[in-house]
Design an enzyme around this catalytic site. Structure first.
Site, PDB file in Angstrom:
ATOM      1  CG  ASN A 106      -2.004   1.052   1.175  1.00 19.92           C
ATOM      2  OD1 ASN A 106      -2.355   1.548   0.107  1.00 19.92           O
ATOM      3  ND2 ASN A 106      -2.547   1.395   2.323  1.00 19.92           N
ATOM      4  CG  HIS A 108      -0.291   6.563   4.484  1.00 14.58           C
ATOM      5  ND1 HIS A 108      -1.664   6.575   4.553  1.00 14.58           N
ATOM      6  CD2 HIS A 108       0.142   7.420   5.441  1.00 14.58           C
ATOM      7  CE1 HIS A 108      -2.047   7.398   5.527  1.00 14.58           C
ATOM      8  NE2 HIS A 108      -0.968   7.916   6.075  1.00 14.58           N
ATOM      9  CB  SER A 135       5.138   5.481   3.802  1.00  9.76           C
ATOM     10  OG  SER A 135       5.616   6.495   4.648  1.00  9.76           O
ATOM     11  CG  ASP A 144      -2.172   3.635   6.676  1.00  9.41           C
ATOM     12  OD1 ASP A 144      -2.216   2.913   5.662  1.00  9.41           O
ATOM     13  OD2 ASP A 144      -2.923   4.612   6.845  1.00  9.41           O
TER      14      ASP A 144
END
Length: 195
Positions: A106, A108, A135, A144
Site C-alpha cells: 500500500n 500512504h 511511504s 497503515d
C-alpha cells in the site's frame, strides 16, 4: 516477470504511473488485472492499456467479511504475484490480509508511522509540522502499521492547502511505489523478510 493486481477506489493516479512504468521495455513487472470496490474513474487507465478490470461493490454485501470473500475469489482467479492497494479507500477484512500478506503493498501520503489513516495530508497540516512525506508499506491488519519498504520526506510549505500538499506528495508516492515493485520483481527486496 512479476505479475501484479491493483485495487483502486478512485482516479487511479498511482495505477496510471505504474502502468506507464510497466509498459517500458525492461520493466520486470506487469499489471494483469485492476479491481475496485466501486465504479472507479481509474478504470479508464486500465482500459487504455488493455488491462482487464473487475468490480466487487462493497455495498452489495451484508458484511465486510462477505465482501472480502468475493474479493479473494477474484484475486484467486488472476493469481498475481503481488497485490497493490492504490487508493483503495476500504479496510480489508483480516482474511484477505492473511491470504496475501506480505505480498500486498500500500502507498500512504505521510511519513509513517506519522499520520496514519484516511486523512494523512489533512492531519499533517492540522499538526503544523514542517514536513510530512510518502511511504510504501506491506499491508497488515492494522491501519497503515505494516513494515515500511520505502519512504521519503516532503516539505510542508507555509501556504500549503490539503490539495497543494497532496499534489506534491503524489509524485513521490508514485516514484516510491514503482521502485518498490521493481525491487520486488528483481529480487532485491524479499517481502518474506519484512515480517
Amino acid at each position: 516477470m512479476l505479475t501484479v493486481a491493483v485495487l483502486i477506489s478512485g482516479t487511479g493516479s498511482n495505477l496510471r504511473a505504474l502502468l506507464e512504468a510497466a509498459s517500458e521495455p525492461g520493466f520486470p513487472a506487469r499489471v494483469i488485472a485492476v479491481g475496485a470496490d466501486r465504479q472507479a474513474d481509474g478504470f479508464v487507465h486500465a482500459e487504455h492499456y488493455g488491462i482487464p478490470t473487475f468490480m466487487v461493490p462493497f455495498e452489495e454485501f451484508e458484511t465486510r467479511e462477505d465482501w472480502g470473500r468475493e474479493l479473494l475469489a477474484h484475486l484467486d482467479v488472476w493469481a498475481p504475484d503481488l497485490v497493490i492497494l492504490s487508493g483503495l479507500m476500504r479496510l480489508l477484512p483480516a482474511a484477505v490480509v492473511e491470504a496475501w500478506s506480505p505480498r500486498m503493498l500500500n502507498t500512504h501520503p505521510a511519513y509513517l508511522p506519522e499520520f496514519p489513516g484516511a486523512h494523512g495530508v489533512r492531519d499533517a497540516l492540522a499538526a503544523g509540522v514542517s514536513e510530512t512525506g510518502a511511504s510504501v508499506i506491506v499491508v497488515d491488519n492494522g491501519v497503515d502499521t505494516g513494515p515500511i519498504l520505502a519512504q521519503e520526506r516532503v516539505p510542508v510549505l507555509p501556504d500549503d492547502t490539503e490539495h497543494t500538499l497532496h499534489e506534491r506528495i503524489k509524485p513521490v508516492e508514485r516514484r516510491l511505489l514503482i521502485d518498490a515493485v521493481r525491487r520486488v520483481a528483481s529480487g532485491e527486496l524479499d517481502l518474506t523478510q519484512t515480517a
